[in-house]
Design a protein around this motif. Structure first.
Motif, PDB file in Angstrom:
ATOM      1  N   ASN A   1       0.844  -1.182   0.000  1.00 22.63           N
ATOM      2  CA  ASN A   1       0.000   0.000   0.000  1.00 22.63           C
ATOM      3  C   ASN A   1       0.882   1.235   0.000  1.00 22.63           C
ATOM      4  N   CYS A   2       0.283   2.372  -0.284  1.00 21.33           N
ATOM      5  CA  CYS A   2       1.029   3.629  -0.309  1.00 21.33           C
ATOM      6  C   CYS A   2       0.050   4.787  -0.141  1.00 21.33           C
ATOM      7  N   ASN A   3       0.593   5.946   0.227  1.00 23.42           N
ATOM      8  CA  ASN A   3      -0.198   7.168   0.285  1.00 23.42           C
ATOM      9  C   ASN A   3       0.670   8.330  -0.178  1.00 23.42           C
ATOM     10  N   PHE A   4       0.015   9.430  -0.554  1.00 23.60           N
ATOM     11  CA  PHE A   4       0.712  10.533  -1.188  1.00 23.60           C
ATOM     12  C   PHE A   4       0.429  11.844  -0.455  1.00 23.60           C
ATOM     13  N   HIS A   5       1.322  12.802  -0.656  1.00 20.39           N
ATOM     14  CA  HIS A   5       1.126  14.137  -0.109  1.00 20.39           C
ATOM     15  C   HIS A   5      -0.059  14.798  -0.791  1.00 20.39           C
ATOM     16  N   GLU A   6      -0.709  15.693  -0.091  1.00 16.39           N
ATOM     17  CA  GLU A   6      -1.922  16.338  -0.608  1.00 16.39           C
ATOM     18  C   GLU A   6      -1.680  17.134  -1.877  1.00 16.39           C
ATOM     19  N   SER A   7      -0.434  17.530  -2.147  1.00 14.97           N
ATOM     20  CA  SER A   7      -0.131  18.318  -3.340  1.00 14.97           C
ATOM     21  C   SER A   7       0.090  17.460  -4.580  1.00 14.97           C
ATOM     22  N   VAL A   8       0.104  16.131  -4.432  1.00 15.76           N
ATOM     23  CA  VAL A   8       0.391  15.224  -5.543  1.00 15.76           C
ATOM     24  C   VAL A   8      -0.878  14.956  -6.339  1.00 15.76           C
ATOM     25  N   PRO A  67       5.456  22.398  -2.180  1.00 19.06           N
ATOM     26  CA  PRO A  67       5.409  23.496  -1.204  1.00 19.06           C
ATOM     27  C   PRO A  67       6.794  23.789  -0.657  1.00 19.06           C
ATOM     28  N   ASP A  68       6.946  24.925  -0.045  1.00 20.63           N
ATOM     29  CA  ASP A  68       8.233  25.269   0.569  1.00 20.63           C
ATOM     30  C   ASP A  68       8.514  24.325   1.728  1.00 20.63           C
ATOM     31  N   GLY A  69       9.778  23.980   1.895  1.00 16.63           N
ATOM     32  CA  GLY A  69      10.164  23.148   3.025  1.00 16.63           C
ATOM     33  C   GLY A  69      10.251  21.675   2.673  1.00 16.63           C
ATOM     34  N   GLU A  70      10.460  20.894   3.710  1.00 16.70           N
ATOM     35  CA  GLU A  70      10.648  19.455   3.552  1.00 16.70           C
ATOM     36  C   GLU A  70       9.315  18.732   3.741  1.00 16.70           C
ATOM     37  N   PHE A  71       9.022  17.750   2.888  1.00 18.35           N
ATOM     38  CA  PHE A  71       7.771  17.019   2.992  1.00 18.35           C
ATOM     39  C   PHE A  71       7.922  15.640   2.357  1.00 18.35           C
ATOM     40  N   SER A  72       7.010  14.735   2.697  1.00 17.42           N
ATOM     41  CA  SER A  72       7.010  13.374   2.157  1.00 17.42           C
ATOM     42  C   SER A  72       6.098  13.321   0.939  1.00 17.42           C
ATOM     43  N   VAL A  73       6.680  13.074  -0.223  1.00 16.72           N
ATOM     44  CA  VAL A  73       5.890  12.963  -1.449  1.00 16.72           C
ATOM     45  C   VAL A  73       5.046  11.693  -1.424  1.00 16.72           C
ATOM     46  N   MET A  74       5.653  10.599  -0.941  1.00 16.16           N
ATOM     47  CA  MET A  74       4.984   9.303  -0.978  1.00 16.16           C
ATOM     48  C   MET A  74       5.508   8.430   0.150  1.00 16.16           C
ATOM     49  N   ASN A  75       4.601   7.730   0.835  1.00 18.50           N
ATOM     50  CA  ASN A  75       4.963   6.719   1.823  1.00 18.50           C
ATOM     51  C   ASN A  75       4.465   5.367   1.330  1.00 18.50           C
ATOM     52  N   TYR A  76       5.258   4.325   1.528  1.00 19.59           N
ATOM     53  CA  TYR A  76       4.862   3.011   1.027  1.00 19.59           C
ATOM     54  C   TYR A  76       5.323   1.912   1.972  1.00 19.59           C
ATOM     55  N   ARG A  77       4.759   0.720   1.762  1.00 19.77           N
ATOM     56  CA  ARG A  77       5.076  -0.424   2.621  1.00 19.77           C
ATOM     57  C   ARG A  77       5.167  -1.683   1.769  1.00 19.77           C
ATOM     58  N   ILE A  78       6.166  -2.504   2.042  1.00 23.85           N
ATOM     59  CA  ILE A  78       6.377  -3.771   1.329  1.00 23.85           C
ATOM     60  C   ILE A  78       6.549  -4.882   2.351  1.00 23.85           C
ATOM     61  N   THR A  79       5.768  -5.943   2.230  1.00 23.95           N
ATOM     62  CA  THR A  79       5.915  -7.099   3.127  1.00 23.95           C
ATOM     63  C   THR A  79       6.194  -8.376   2.359  1.00 23.95           C
ATOM     64  N   ARG A  80       6.269  -8.293   1.034  1.00 24.07           N
ATOM     65  CA  ARG A  80       6.572  -9.482   0.237  1.00 24.07           C
ATOM     66  C   ARG A  80       8.050  -9.838   0.356  1.00 24.07           C
ATOM     67  N   GLU A  81       8.377 -11.024  -0.041  1.00 20.00           N
ATOM     68  CA  GLU A  81       9.747 -11.529   0.112  1.00 20.00           C
ATOM     69  C   GLU A  81      10.716 -10.740  -0.763  1.00 20.00           C
ATOM     70  N   PHE A  82      11.872 -10.427  -0.214  1.00 18.13           N
ATOM     71  CA  PHE A  82      12.937  -9.773  -0.966  1.00 18.13           C
ATOM     72  C   PHE A  82      14.271 -10.259  -0.419  1.00 18.13           C
ATOM     73  N   ARG A  83      15.299 -10.095  -1.212  1.00 16.27           N
ATOM     74  CA  ARG A  83      16.627 -10.499  -0.768  1.00 16.27           C
ATOM     75  C   ARG A  83      17.181  -9.435   0.163  1.00 16.27           C
ATOM     76  N   PRO A  84      17.463  -9.787   1.418  1.00 13.30           N
ATOM     77  CA  PRO A  84      17.887  -8.777   2.398  1.00 13.30           C
ATOM     78  C   PRO A  84      19.308  -8.290   2.140  1.00 13.30           C
ATOM     79  N   PRO A  85      19.639  -7.097   2.637  1.00 11.51           N
ATOM     80  CA  PRO A  85      20.988  -6.567   2.437  1.00 11.51           C
ATOM     81  C   PRO A  85      22.027  -7.173   3.375  1.00 11.51           C
ATOM     82  N   PHE A  86      21.595  -7.947   4.374  1.00  8.52           N
ATOM     83  CA  PHE A  86      22.552  -8.557   5.295  1.00  8.52           C
ATOM     84  C   PHE A  86      21.954  -9.839   5.861  1.00  8.52           C
ATOM     85  N   ARG A  87      22.807 -10.673   6.415  1.00  7.35           N
ATOM     86  CA  ARG A  87      22.402 -11.936   7.023  1.00  7.35           C
ATOM     87  C   ARG A  87      22.852 -11.983   8.473  1.00  7.35           C
ATOM     88  N   ILE A  88      22.036 -12.620   9.320  1.00  8.94           N
ATOM     89  CA  ILE A  88      22.356 -12.739  10.737  1.00  8.94           C
ATOM     90  C   ILE A  88      22.261 -14.201  11.139  1.00  8.94           C
TER      91      ILE A  88
END
Length: 388
Positions: A259-266, A282-303
């Protein structure tokens, strides 16, 4: 939404900014709040919850850049609304000061109080828009040299090779011009991702999740229309298997978002056809888009973890972290957590020689250990701990 007080405290409990809007909360609320937060950390274990009540007063707080932003009220209002408001105040102050920390707040307290007077009126919120406030706030910020301070900006969280944005890019005020009165004509875009993984004792992945945001900060004059084109292989909420591969320096492959959501100006008129986001930044810092992923992916590290009993009441745990991404990529704020048996009372740590900047901690209340790795992750890092 109506609040009674707003104040900002340092990590030591020093009162940096304070405003009492309604006079219905007794004096000394800052000390009561800080004592309760310290009590939680020392006696309950872990940080205090973002909302708690003391003697009929509701305290709301968020921690931003090692500062505590707090508001109080006696009435029953939405906690999420107040917490979001506190985050927006921190964002507005950062937009104006460029760098948000204790030093910049103290040097710009006149500007900060002017901002608060325009944001809050008798406890009621009027606006938290940097663009709107520019018409009413006239004090100029006193700039703090970021070269002497650790960076607190999104640009420093993930960087890649020589393409890294200088740390001063995000630490300049949106209202301050360049020397000789020149107007800055720049825009910065960062993709920031928080990766959460759960490994079994054998090293297999049990759960995986990515919380990401596309962060933007604009210094463009006149707020022109901007088009941001995303990956053509981007899918939202469709069945399939993600092929994100952090072992590749380019991270190519299909990206499937839960899922994802967008800033009101998008504007999303072209998003479904060609994955283009159209916005008036708009002026200043803001989040254009927020998103979430829960599907399988290759991780950047192993523990991996090795547990061995070395006595009747003692066990040795060896935790190893292996980075699977190229050395040209760096990352910040890696935290490894491991649950321990409920009867554990004491833990001794032994880090691998040369492990600089690592932190270790035993959370007795939750019976787990925390191992923090900062900045670049070495190809192979080991932490040895004895539990009793």
């Amino acid at each position: 939404m109506m609040i009674s007080q707003f104040f900002v405290l340092s990590q030591r409990g020093d009162n940096i900014v304070f405003r009492d809007y309604r006079g219905d909360v007794a004096k000394g609320s800052t000390e009561i709040f800080f004592r309760r937060v310290k009590f939680w950390k020392e006696n309950e274990g872990g940080d205090a919850p973002p909302v708690f009540n003391v003697d009929g007063v509701n305290y709301f707080h968020v921690k931003v850049a090692a500062l505590l932003f707090v508001s109080t009220t006696r009435i029953n209002i939405s906690p999420s609304l107040v917490l979001e408001f506190l985050l927006r105040i921190a964002r507005v102050i950062k937009d104006y000061l460029g760098l948000l920390n204790e030093d910049s707040l103290r040097k710009n307290f006149v500007l900060v109080y002017e901002l608060l007077d325009e944001i809050i009126d008798f406890g009621y919120v009027k606006t938290t828009s940097t663009e709107v406030l520019k018409s009413y706030v006239f004090n100029e910020p006193i700039m703090v040299d970021p070269a002497r301070l650790p960076s607190l900006d999104p640009a420093s969280i993930f960087a890649k090779g020589d393409k890294r944005v200088p740390r001063t890019a995000f630490t300049k005020s949106v209202i301050a011009n360049e020397p000789h009165g020149r107007k800055r004509e720049e825009i910065f875009v960062d993709v920031i991702e928080k990766i959460s993984l759960t490994f079994s004792s054998s090293g297999n992945i049990l759960t995986s999740e990515i919380d990401g945001t596309i962060q933007m900060k604009s210094y463009l004059n006149g707020n022109p229309e901007i088009r941001l084109v995303l990956n053509d292989d981007l899918n939202i909420g469709r069945s399939g298997k993600s092929t994100i591969d952090y072992s590749s320096s380019s991270g190519v492959g299909a990206v499937i978002l839960d899922n994802c959501n967008f800033h009101e100006s998008v504007h999303l008129d072209s998003f479904e056809t060609d994955r283009t986001l159209t916005l008036t930044a708009p002026d200043g810092e803001f989040s254009v888009m927020n998103y979430r992923i829960t599907r399988e992916f290759r991780p950047p590290f192993r523990i991996s973890a090795l547990i061995e009993e070395v006595g009747h009441l003692k066990a040795e745990v060896i935790i190893k972290v292996r980075a699977d991404f190229p050395t040209s990529i760096t990352t910040d704020a890696i935290v490894v957590e491991m649950p321990l048996p409920a009867y554990t009372t004491r833990v001794n740590f032994e880090l691998e020689p040369g492990a600089v900047g690592n932190t270790t901690d035993f959370k007795e209340s939750s019976k787990k250990i925390e191992w923090g790795l900062k900045k670049e992750l070495m190809a192979y890092v080991t932490n040895r701990c004895n539990t009793f």
